[in-house]
Design a protein around this motif. Structure first.
Motif, mmCIF file in Angstrom:
data_model
loop_
_atom_site.group_PDB
_atom_site.id
_atom_site.type_symbol
_atom_site.label_atom_id
_atom_site.label_comp_id
_atom_site.label_asym_id
_atom_site.label_seq_id
_atom_site.Cartn_x
_atom_site.Cartn_y
_atom_site.Cartn_z
ATOM 1 N N HIS A 1 47.761 36.557 47.269
ATOM 2 C CA HIS A 1 46.953 36.214 46.600
ATOM 3 C C HIS A 1 45.645 37.169 46.299
ATOM 4 N N GLU A 2 45.723 38.408 47.120
ATOM 5 C CA GLU A 2 44.614 39.375 46.914
ATOM 6 C C GLU A 2 44.924 39.894 45.546
ATOM 7 N N PHE A 3 46.085 39.790 44.877
ATOM 8 C CA PHE A 3 46.625 40.306 43.855
ATOM 9 C C PHE A 3 46.508 39.588 42.588
ATOM 10 N N ASP A 4 45.911 38.433 42.682
ATOM 11 C CA ASP A 4 45.964 37.541 41.662
ATOM 12 C C ASP A 4 45.320 38.091 40.543
ATOM 13 N N GLU A 5 44.084 38.925 40.790
ATOM 14 C CA GLU A 5 43.439 39.497 39.567
ATOM 15 C C GLU A 5 43.815 41.047 39.518
ATOM 16 N N GLY A 6 44.964 41.524 40.126
ATOM 17 C CA GLY A 6 45.310 42.618 40.040
ATOM 18 C C GLY A 6 44.784 43.740 41.214
ATOM 19 N N ALA A 7 45.258 45.111 41.193
ATOM 20 C CA ALA A 7 44.709 46.041 42.138
ATOM 21 C C ALA A 7 43.541 46.526 41.799
ATOM 22 N N LYS A 8 42.943 46.514 40.600
ATOM 23 C CA LYS A 8 41.541 47.212 40.454
ATOM 24 C C LYS A 8 40.518 46.249 40.876
ATOM 25 N N GLU A 9 40.989 44.981 40.851
ATOM 26 C CA GLU A 9 39.790 43.693 41.138
ATOM 27 C C GLU A 9 40.028 43.762 42.660
ATOM 28 N N LEU A 10 40.961 44.028 43.624
ATOM 29 C CA LEU A 10 41.193 44.343 44.941
ATOM 30 C C LEU A 10 40.271 45.410 45.328
ATOM 31 N N ALA A 11 40.408 46.333 44.726
ATOM 32 C CA ALA A 11 39.497 47.686 45.079
ATOM 33 C C ALA A 11 38.238 47.407 44.880
ATOM 34 N N ARG A 12 37.615 46.843 43.938
ATOM 35 C CA ARG A 12 36.257 46.166 43.681
ATOM 36 C C ARG A 12 35.866 45.401 45.028
ATOM 37 N N LEU A 13 36.685 44.421 45.294
ATOM 38 C CA LEU A 13 36.210 43.604 46.370
ATOM 39 C C LEU A 13 35.860 44.408 47.745
ATOM 40 N N GLN A 14 36.959 45.440 47.713
ATOM 41 C CA GLN A 14 36.647 46.221 49.118
ATOM 42 C C GLN A 14 35.691 47.251 48.988
ATOM 43 N N LYS A 15 35.484 47.889 47.859
ATOM 44 C CA LYS A 15 34.402 48.830 47.757
ATOM 45 C C LYS A 15 32.897 48.583 47.074
ATOM 46 N N GLY A 16 33.000 47.475 46.313
ATOM 47 C CA GLY A 16 31.858 46.774 45.990
ATOM 48 C C GLY A 16 31.547 47.300 44.283
ATOM 49 N N GLY A 17 30.451 46.592 43.618
ATOM 50 C CA GLY A 17 30.160 46.866 42.529
ATOM 51 C C GLY A 17 30.479 45.674 41.677
ATOM 52 N N CYS A 18 29.843 45.505 40.576
ATOM 53 C CA CYS A 18 29.655 44.015 39.596
ATOM 54 C C CYS A 18 31.145 44.010 39.175
ATOM 55 N N HIS A 19 31.353 42.775 38.541
ATOM 56 C CA HIS A 19 32.660 42.521 37.736
ATOM 57 C C HIS A 19 32.624 43.232 36.511
ATOM 58 N N PRO A 20 33.556 43.702 36.207
ATOM 59 C CA PRO A 20 33.552 44.645 34.879
ATOM 60 C C PRO A 20 33.488 43.687 33.589
ATOM 61 N N VAL A 21 33.824 42.517 33.804
ATOM 62 C CA VAL A 21 33.349 41.316 32.492
ATOM 63 C C VAL A 21 32.214 40.568 32.736
ATOM 64 N N ALA A 22 32.437 40.064 33.924
ATOM 65 C CA ALA A 22 31.206 38.899 34.174
ATOM 66 C C ALA A 22 30.019 39.677 34.797
ATOM 67 N N GLY A 23 30.151 40.865 35.012
ATOM 68 C CA GLY A 23 28.758 41.591 35.484
ATOM 69 C C GLY A 23 28.342 41.019 36.759
ATOM 70 N N CYS A 24 27.133 41.249 37.013
ATOM 71 C CA CYS A 24 26.364 40.900 38.233
ATOM 72 C C CYS A 24 25.890 39.521 38.082
#
Length: 602
Positions: A153-176
């Motif tokens: 389930h860590e891949f439900d939204e793909g590898a890029k989103e998993l990397a964001r959960l690891q490293k941080g940063g606001c969501h590319p669509v929803a924002g902060c």
């Protein structure tokens, strides 16, 4: 590959991870019970130094799935065997209580590690899922999680989103989600040793991590099930390759050994099924691991003896077993059910002379996350903060029910309700739609009647609906021949689903018999299959509604990936919401379906 602490190591507890003199005085009490030759301290230049053996506490859990609040209904209970052979159920789960239990279990123990077996996020209730699981990562940081493997389930939204959960940063669509506040990411490393970038051939995240304390070193290797592409949407695993679990673990166990790390724990997002659903069932009786079956058994039997313990998950089962490694030596294999209802406490006795775990001294047990302890104030505040943001969406009523609609059984009442909703929606798109099929893994919770907060009894809110169906799949229509439809039903209990059947939930009008006394595809009694009372015509064409995951052949239903005349509709939760709004009211709520469409024999 360096054996130094992971670069995403938390800032708050760095003292736990660096070698130093702190905490050595606590060893005396632990080694007192050891034989004198093992537990004695030595004198050097007038100072004590640690004895040979050091107990290391390993606290672990798995499959949290963003359940920050106490899970509802059967999803929030565990079964406990009693001394007289009876059993009782215990309400369990909720990170406010999990935090308290973990903190009490750690106490002042400086040799304590907290690890997880994947699926920390994904298929989450609205409080987390609405915000792309940032709340859960924040909660895990607060729980002082040290390390986790990835799960499917860590891949439900793909590898890029998993990397964001690891490293941080606001969501590319929803924002902060909060003005001026950027999501910081996980303080702990996600390990993905067997998940490779197809182009580079390298792991997409760190394959392992090493915990260090006063000369004690414990390595962790993290893998997910090789069949992750079979249980995740194609988009979620695009560009990734998933390698064999055993081959990968053995590879990195050797690498750790070359770096001087001989104590190794594998975090494996794959599991088994114990013979009893009770969390305290002795799955070692009558012999090691005899009371457990499933994929983890073969994995445990083949993972290198260099690995000292296996923390597992995926099946949402509870067990603390020993299964012999390839050398015939017993090895601990654990799983702490799901949704934060249990945690496992394992004692690993570290031999300072060899750098390895004295496996004969390993002890492990699951413990219930009861709700009779004080709530952790920081988790209560976290939940309140995110609930405030979610409330405008989550509190909206979308229907009314007259009783609990459970998610229990080969055919569940909630499964019937969802299938009926998708059939009704399918008929709106195309009046010729004949039936609907729903995968059980896509149903994450029951609908409960009891009031919650200010909500009236029997009211179904959007948040509750989201908890039931959180994946945002679309409802798809496809044409199949009758022969293909029969083959789909057989695929529930054959092929990749032969040992762990995935029984589809069916809409009203489709009936058949499932004979569990038989094996393989024969468990589906072909002559019993009826649609609105008529036998299935192998040559006829049937219009079938499924979600997009099944329409892509997910969960081993390859035939569902061969449909024709595709029509893609709205998301599945919208279909459920529309059905509830159109078929229920406060004065006339929906009753729980009878779940009598599939006759189970044996």
């Amino acid at each position: 590959m360096s054996a130094t602490p992971h670069p995403y190591r938390r800032r708050r507890r760095s003292s736990r991870l660096l070698a130093g003199a702190a905490g050595i005085a606590t060893i005396g009490a632990l080694v007192a019970a050891m034989p004198a030759s093992a537990g004695e301290t030595a004198k050097k230049h007038g100072h004590d130094r640690p004895g040979r053996y050091q107990d290391v506490q390993l606290l672990s859990f798995n499959d949290l799935h963003g359940n920050l609040e106490p899970p509802a209904g059967s999803s929030g209970r565990v079964t406990e065997l009693q001394a007289d052979g009876t059993s009782r159920t215990i309400d369990a789960g909720g990170v406010e209580y999990l935090a308290t239990h973990l903190r009490q279990a750690r106490g002042n123990n400086k040799y304590s590690i907290t690890a997880a077996g994947g699926d920390m996020v994904g298929a989450s209730p609205l409080i987390s899922g609405l915000f792309h699981d940032e709340p859960t990562i924040e909660a895990l940081n607060g729980l002082d999680l040290d390390v986790t493997s990835v799960g499917n389930h860590e891949f439900d939204e793909g590898a890029k989103e998993l990397a964001r959960l690891q490293k941080g940063g606001c969501h590319p669509v929803a924002g902060c989600y909060v003005a001026g506040k950027t999501f910081k990411g996980a303080d702990f490393p996600y390990l993905a040793a067997n998940v490779l970038n197809e182009k580079s051939g390298k792991p997409i995240l760190k394959p392992y991590w090493v915990w260090k304390k006063n000369g004690v070193k414990v390595g962790f290797i993290g893998v997910t099930l090789e069949n992750t592409p079979g249980v995740v949407s194609a988009e979620g695993v695009k560009g990734l390759k998933f390698k064999d679990e055993v081959e990968t673990i053995n590879k990195y166990a050797k690498e750790l050994e070359r770096q001087g790390v001989k104590s190794v724990v594998a975090l494996i997002h794959e599991g088994g099924q114990p013979a009893s659903a009770a969390y305290n069932y002795d799955c070692d009786s009558p012999g090691g691991g005899d009371g457990i079956s499933g994929p983890i058994v073969d994995i445990a039997k083949n993972v290198s003896p260099k690995v000292d313990a296996l923390v597992t998950g995926h099946t949402h089962a509870a067990y603390a077993c020993t299964i012999n490694d390839p050398s015939g030596k017993p090895r601990t294999v654990t799983s702490a059910a799901s949704f934060g209802r249990l945690y496992t406490d394992t004692t690993l006795t570290y031999d300072r002379r060899t750098g390895d775990i004295a496996r004969t001294s390993v002890a492990s047990a699951n413990h219930v996350v009861t709700r009779d302890v004080p709530k952790a104030a920081d988790m209560t505040a976290l939940i309140a903060r995110w609930n405030t943001l979610a409330a405008p969406v989550g509190n909206k009523p979308i229907g009314y029910i007259s009783g609990d609609i459970s998610n229990v059984g080969t055919e569940s009442p909630i499964g019937d309700l969802i299938a009926d909703a998708q059939l009704a929606y399918g008929k709106e798109l195309d009046p010729g739609t004949d039936l609907a099929l729903m995968n059980p893994g896509g149903i994450r919770a029951p609908l409960t009647y009891a009031a919650k907060g200010a909500e009236g009894d029997g009211v179904v809110t959007y948040a509750e609906g989201f908890t039931v169906q959180p994946f945002a799949n679309t409802v798809n229509l496809q044409n199949f021949t009758g022969a293909q439809l029969v083959q789909v039903l057989k695929e529930q209990v054959s092929g990749t689903n032969a040992t762990a059947p995935k029984v589809l939930q069916v809409s009203a009008g489709l009936t058949y018999t499932l004979d569990l006394t038989k094996s393989g595809a024969d468990r589906v009694v072909t002559d019993s299959i009826r649609l609105n009372g008529a036998p299935i015509d192998p040559a006829a064409t049937y219009r079938v509604a499924t979600n997009s995951f099944l329409a892509g052949g997910g969960d081993g239903f390859t035939t569902l990936g061969q449909g024709t005349d595709d029509l893609v509709g709205d998301d599945d939760l919208a279909a459920l919401e529309k059905y509830l709004l159109g078929n229920s009211s406060a004065a006339n709520p929906i009753a729980p379906p009878a779940a009598n469409r599939i006759t189970v024999v044996g």
